[in-house]
Design a protein around this motif. Structure first.
Motif, PDB file in Angstrom:
ATOM      1  N   MET A   1      47.513  80.015 -11.506  1.00  0.00           N
ATOM      2  CA  MET A   1      46.929  81.267 -11.057  1.00  0.00           C
ATOM      3  C   MET A   1      47.114  81.407  -9.556  1.00  0.00           C
ATOM      4  SD  MET A   1      43.531  81.959 -13.343  1.00  0.00           S
ATOM      5  CE  MET A   1      42.574  80.580 -12.793  1.00  0.00           C
ATOM      6  N   SER A   2      46.927  82.603  -9.054  1.00  0.00           N
ATOM      7  CA  SER A   2      47.143  82.896  -7.642  1.00  0.00           C
ATOM      8  C   SER A   2      45.984  83.676  -7.101  1.00  0.00           C
ATOM      9  CB  SER A   2      48.440  83.698  -7.493  1.00  0.00           C
ATOM     10  OG  SER A   2      48.494  84.326  -6.244  1.00  0.00           O
ATOM     11  N   SER A   3      45.789  83.598  -5.789  1.00  0.00           N
ATOM     12  CA  SER A   3      44.715  84.349  -5.157  1.00  0.00           C
ATOM     13  C   SER A   3      45.129  85.758  -4.801  1.00  0.00           C
ATOM     14  CB  SER A   3      44.255  83.616  -3.898  1.00  0.00           C
ATOM     15  OG  SER A   3      45.343  83.465  -3.007  1.00  0.00           O
ATOM     16  N   ALA A   4      46.318  86.207  -5.228  1.00  0.00           N
ATOM     17  CA  ALA A   4      46.841  87.499  -4.824  1.00  0.00           C
ATOM     18  C   ALA A   4      46.317  88.659  -5.650  1.00  0.00           C
ATOM     19  CB  ALA A   4      48.371  87.479  -4.908  1.00  0.00           C
ATOM     20  N   ALA A   5      45.547  88.397  -6.704  1.00  0.00           N
ATOM     21  CA  ALA A   5      45.060  89.474  -7.563  1.00  0.00           C
ATOM     22  C   ALA A   5      44.069  90.341  -6.798  1.00  0.00           C
ATOM     23  CB  ALA A   5      44.387  88.890  -8.799  1.00  0.00           C
ATOM     24  N   PRO A   6      44.021  91.656  -7.105  1.00  0.00           N
ATOM     25  CA  PRO A   6      43.118  92.548  -6.395  1.00  0.00           C
ATOM     26  C   PRO A   6      41.664  92.232  -6.679  1.00  0.00           C
ATOM     27  CG  PRO A   6      44.101  93.657  -8.280  1.00  0.00           C
ATOM     28  CD  PRO A   6      44.800  92.343  -8.144  1.00  0.00           C
ATOM     29  N   SER A   7      40.816  92.492  -5.699  1.00  0.00           N
ATOM     30  CA  SER A   7      39.379  92.296  -5.886  1.00  0.00           C
ATOM     31  C   SER A   7      38.805  93.421  -6.711  1.00  0.00           C
ATOM     32  CB  SER A   7      38.683  92.250  -4.522  1.00  0.00           C
ATOM     33  OG  SER A   7      37.280  92.288  -4.682  1.00  0.00           O
ATOM     34  N   LEU A   8      37.778  93.104  -7.484  1.00  0.00           N
ATOM     35  CA  LEU A   8      37.081  94.123  -8.265  1.00  0.00           C
ATOM     36  C   LEU A   8      35.704  94.408  -7.700  1.00  0.00           C
ATOM     37  CD1 LEU A   8      37.914  93.079 -11.920  1.00  0.00           C
ATOM     38  CD2 LEU A   8      38.745  95.074 -10.711  1.00  0.00           C
ATOM     39  N   SER A   9      35.447  94.030  -6.458  1.00  0.00           N
ATOM     40  CA  SER A   9      34.123  94.194  -5.886  1.00  0.00           C
ATOM     41  C   SER A   9      33.665  95.636  -6.021  1.00  0.00           C
ATOM     42  CB  SER A   9      34.130  93.793  -4.408  1.00  0.00           C
ATOM     43  OG  SER A   9      34.475  92.440  -4.276  1.00  0.00           O
ATOM     44  N   PRO A  10      32.496  95.870  -6.636  1.00  0.00           N
ATOM     45  CA  PRO A  10      32.033  97.226  -6.867  1.00  0.00           C
ATOM     46  C   PRO A  10      31.543  97.864  -5.585  1.00  0.00           C
ATOM     47  CG  PRO A  10      30.373  95.667  -7.544  1.00  0.00           C
ATOM     48  CD  PRO A  10      31.569  94.853  -7.141  1.00  0.00           C
ATOM     49  N   ALA A  11      31.471  99.202  -5.613  1.00  0.00           N
ATOM     50  CA  ALA A  11      30.922  99.918  -4.474  1.00  0.00           C
ATOM     51  C   ALA A  11      29.444  99.604  -4.343  1.00  0.00           C
ATOM     52  CB  ALA A  11      31.127 101.426  -4.658  1.00  0.00           C
ATOM     53  N   ASN A  51      45.277  87.603 -14.905  1.00  0.00           N
ATOM     54  CA  ASN A  51      45.004  88.545 -13.819  1.00  0.00           C
ATOM     55  C   ASN A  51      43.541  88.957 -13.794  1.00  0.00           C
ATOM     56  OD1 ASN A  51      47.657  88.546 -12.913  1.00  0.00           O
ATOM     57  ND2 ASN A  51      48.243  90.259 -14.235  1.00  0.00           N
ATOM     58  N   LEU A  52      42.943  89.128 -14.967  1.00  0.00           N
ATOM     59  CA  LEU A  52      41.542  89.536 -15.007  1.00  0.00           C
ATOM     60  C   LEU A  52      40.633  88.419 -14.502  1.00  0.00           C
ATOM     61  CD1 LEU A  52      39.369  91.555 -15.697  1.00  0.00           C
ATOM     62  CD2 LEU A  52      39.466  90.785 -18.085  1.00  0.00           C
ATOM     63  N   VAL A  53      40.877  87.195 -14.941  1.00  0.00           N
ATOM     64  CA  VAL A  53      40.046  86.072 -14.496  1.00  0.00           C
ATOM     65  C   VAL A  53      40.167  85.888 -12.988  1.00  0.00           C
ATOM     66  CG1 VAL A  53      39.666  83.583 -14.692  1.00  0.00           C
ATOM     67  CG2 VAL A  53      40.130  84.931 -16.739  1.00  0.00           C
ATOM     68  N   ARG A  54      41.370  86.025 -12.456  1.00  0.00           N
ATOM     69  CA  ARG A  54      41.571  85.899 -11.015  1.00  0.00           C
ATOM     70  C   ARG A  54      40.729  86.900 -10.226  1.00  0.00           C
ATOM     71  NH1 ARG A  54      48.127  86.057 -10.917  1.00  0.00           N
ATOM     72  NH2 ARG A  54      48.556  83.887 -11.505  1.00  0.00           N
ATOM     73  N   SER A  55      40.568  88.083 -10.779  1.00  0.00           N
ATOM     74  CA  SER A  55      39.978  89.185 -10.018  1.00  0.00           C
ATOM     75  C   SER A  55      38.459  89.250 -10.106  1.00  0.00           C
ATOM     76  CB  SER A  55      40.563  90.512 -10.524  1.00  0.00           C
ATOM     77  OG  SER A  55      40.190  90.748 -11.870  1.00  0.00           O
ATOM     78  N   LEU A  56      37.822  88.327 -10.820  1.00  0.00           N
ATOM     79  CA  LEU A  56      36.384  88.427 -11.046  1.00  0.00           C
ATOM     80  C   LEU A  56      35.538  87.993  -9.847  1.00  0.00           C
ATOM     81  CD1 LEU A  56      35.931  87.177 -14.715  1.00  0.00           C
ATOM     82  CD2 LEU A  56      35.843  89.524 -13.867  1.00  0.00           C
ATOM     83  N   ARG A  57      36.096  87.191  -8.976  1.00  0.00           N
ATOM     84  CA  ARG A  57      35.289  86.648  -7.881  1.00  0.00           C
ATOM     85  C   ARG A  57      34.732  87.772  -7.011  1.00  0.00           C
ATOM     86  NH1 ARG A  57      37.690  81.615  -4.775  1.00  0.00           N
ATOM     87  NH2 ARG A  57      35.464  81.304  -4.446  1.00  0.00           N
ATOM     88  N   GLY A  58      33.434  87.705  -6.746  1.00  0.00           N
ATOM     89  CA  GLY A  58      32.791  88.687  -5.893  1.00  0.00           C
ATOM     90  C   GLY A  58      32.364  89.953  -6.586  1.00  0.00           C
ATOM     91  N   THR A  59      32.563  90.046  -7.891  1.00  0.00           N
ATOM     92  CA  THR A  59      32.204  91.279  -8.598  1.00  0.00           C
ATOM     93  C   THR A  59      30.742  91.320  -9.018  1.00  0.00           C
ATOM     94  OG1 THR A  59      32.733  90.360 -10.775  1.00  0.00           O
ATOM     95  CG2 THR A  59      34.524  91.445  -9.578  1.00  0.00           C
ATOM     96  N   THR A 216      44.714  96.139 -16.906  1.00  0.00           N
ATOM     97  CA  THR A 216      44.746  95.585 -15.556  1.00  0.00           C
ATOM     98  C   THR A 216      43.328  95.455 -14.993  1.00  0.00           C
ATOM     99  OG1 THR A 216      44.843  97.755 -14.511  1.00  0.00           O
ATOM    100  CG2 THR A 216      46.961  96.753 -15.175  1.00  0.00           C
ATOM    101  N   PRO A 217      43.183  94.761 -13.865  1.00  0.00           N
ATOM    102  CA  PRO A 217      41.885  94.748 -13.196  1.00  0.00           C
ATOM    103  C   PRO A 217      41.371  96.149 -12.865  1.00  0.00           C
ATOM    104  CG  PRO A 217      43.229  92.979 -12.348  1.00  0.00           C
ATOM    105  CD  PRO A 217      44.122  93.794 -13.246  1.00  0.00           C
ATOM    106  N   GLU A 218      42.277  97.086 -12.623  1.00  0.00           N
ATOM    107  CA  GLU A 218      41.836  98.452 -12.361  1.00  0.00           C
ATOM    108  C   GLU A 218      41.200  99.089 -13.607  1.00  0.00           C
ATOM    109  OE1 GLU A 218      44.759  97.177 -11.393  1.00  0.00           O
ATOM    110  OE2 GLU A 218      44.232  97.072  -9.260  1.00  0.00           O
ATOM    111  N   HIS A 219      41.775  98.818 -14.773  1.00  0.00           N
ATOM    112  CA  HIS A 219      41.164  99.297 -16.012  1.00  0.00           C
ATOM    113  C   HIS A 219      39.778  98.674 -16.198  1.00  0.00           C
ATOM    114  CE1 HIS A 219      45.505 100.036 -17.257  1.00  0.00           C
ATOM    115  NE2 HIS A 219      44.935 101.221 -17.337  1.00  0.00           N
ATOM    116  N   PHE A 220      39.668  97.401 -15.836  1.00  0.00           N
ATOM    117  CA  PHE A 220      38.362  96.729 -15.930  1.00  0.00           C
ATOM    118  C   PHE A 220      37.363  97.389 -14.986  1.00  0.00           C
ATOM    119  CE2 PHE A 220      35.444  93.107 -15.076  1.00  0.00           C
ATOM    120  CZ  PHE A 220      35.078  92.812 -16.385  1.00  0.00           C
ATOM    121  N   ARG A 221      37.813  97.758 -13.791  1.00  0.00           N
ATOM    122  CA  ARG A 221      36.942  98.457 -12.855  1.00  0.00           C
ATOM    123  C   ARG A 221      36.433  99.766 -13.468  1.00  0.00           C
ATOM    124  NH1 ARG A 221      36.115  98.937  -7.291  1.00  0.00           N
ATOM    125  NH2 ARG A 221      37.790  97.517  -6.707  1.00  0.00           N
TER     126      ARG A 221
END
Length: 237
Positions: A1-11, A51-59, A216-221
């Motif tokens: 895995m990589s740290s390059a996935a987009p963040s999903l941090s909510p507004a 990609n989804l697991v990568r993007s969960l941090r901080g959500t 994608t993580p955007e769909h998850f958002r």
């Protein structure tokens, strides 16, 4: 895995579900649309998981539960089951290190002992090596069925005392997880398919036409935003 996935941090101010589950549907149709073998659909589906697991941090999402292999999936062809097993082993070998680094705890619901010995050994090792992680819990449903889970939990409750809502809940495979807040199903299907039937009693449901390999993580958002906009009444007004 990589740290390059987009963040999903909510507004700021958004209500975030602590526990999200996903019925990952549409791998076969994704491959068929592209005239590719089903195995390619499953491979792309694993990339969507990564990609989804990568993007969960901080959500704020503390637990993600994925329906990977149902108790009914054994009816599929031997070649497809073999492909799925190989992908599962590859995912563990390639991604376990970063799961440990990122504080992801792996948990299995269902009976994974039914898989081939090498896969079982890899899973058991991953469970042991991530057991003390606390940032996110990734639960994978393998050889899992919701009706079977409820029956096991009721039998366990009866063996030690009264059978009540509380005692059944305490013996579910997910007893260590937060209550299920949001259940997502991809590919346009609108049924639960024997997944987390007890846990979904008051969960919010979100259905999308997007096939799982394209999710994608955007769909998850978008699913998180839909959840945030809803008013949860739990039977009240």
């Amino acid at each position: 895995m990589s740290s390059a996935a987009p963040s999903l941090s909510p507004a700021g101010g958004d209500i975030v579900p602590a526990h999200v589950a996903v019925i990952m549907d549409g791998n076969g149709r994704w491959a068929k649309k592209r005239m590719l073998p089903r195995a390619m659909g499953h491979k792309k589906g694993v990339e969507a998981v990564r990609n989804l697991v990568r993007s969960l941090r901080g959500t704020g999402v503390k637990a993600l539960t994925l329906y990977a292999f149902s108790s009914e999936n054994w009816k599929r062809g031997a070649d497809e089951i073999d492909d799925l097993t190989k992908l599962m082993k590859h995912f563990i070998r390639s991604d376990l290190g970063e799961m440990i680094e990122n504080g992801v705890r792996l948990q299995i619901i269902g009976d994974h002992s039914a898989f081939e010995p090498e896969a079982v050994a890899l899973i058991d090792d991953a469970l042991a090596r991530t057991a003390h992680n606390t940032d996110t819990t990734l639960t994978v449903a393998l050889n899992y069925g919701g009706q079977q889970e409820i029956a096991r939990a009721a039998a366990a409750a009866a063996a030690v005392g009264d059978v009540t809502v509380e005692t059944i809940a305490a013996h579910l495979d997910t007893a260590s997880l937060p209550p299920l807040d949001l259940l997502i199903r991809t590919s346009g299907e609108v049924r639960l398919s024997n997944f987390l039937l007890w846990q979904a009693a008051y969960a919010e449901l979100y259905f999308t036409d997007v096939l799982w390999p394209d999710f994608t993580p955007e769909h998850f958002r978008e699913a998180l935003a839909s959840f945030s906009a809803r008013e949860r009444r739990y039977g009240g007004r």
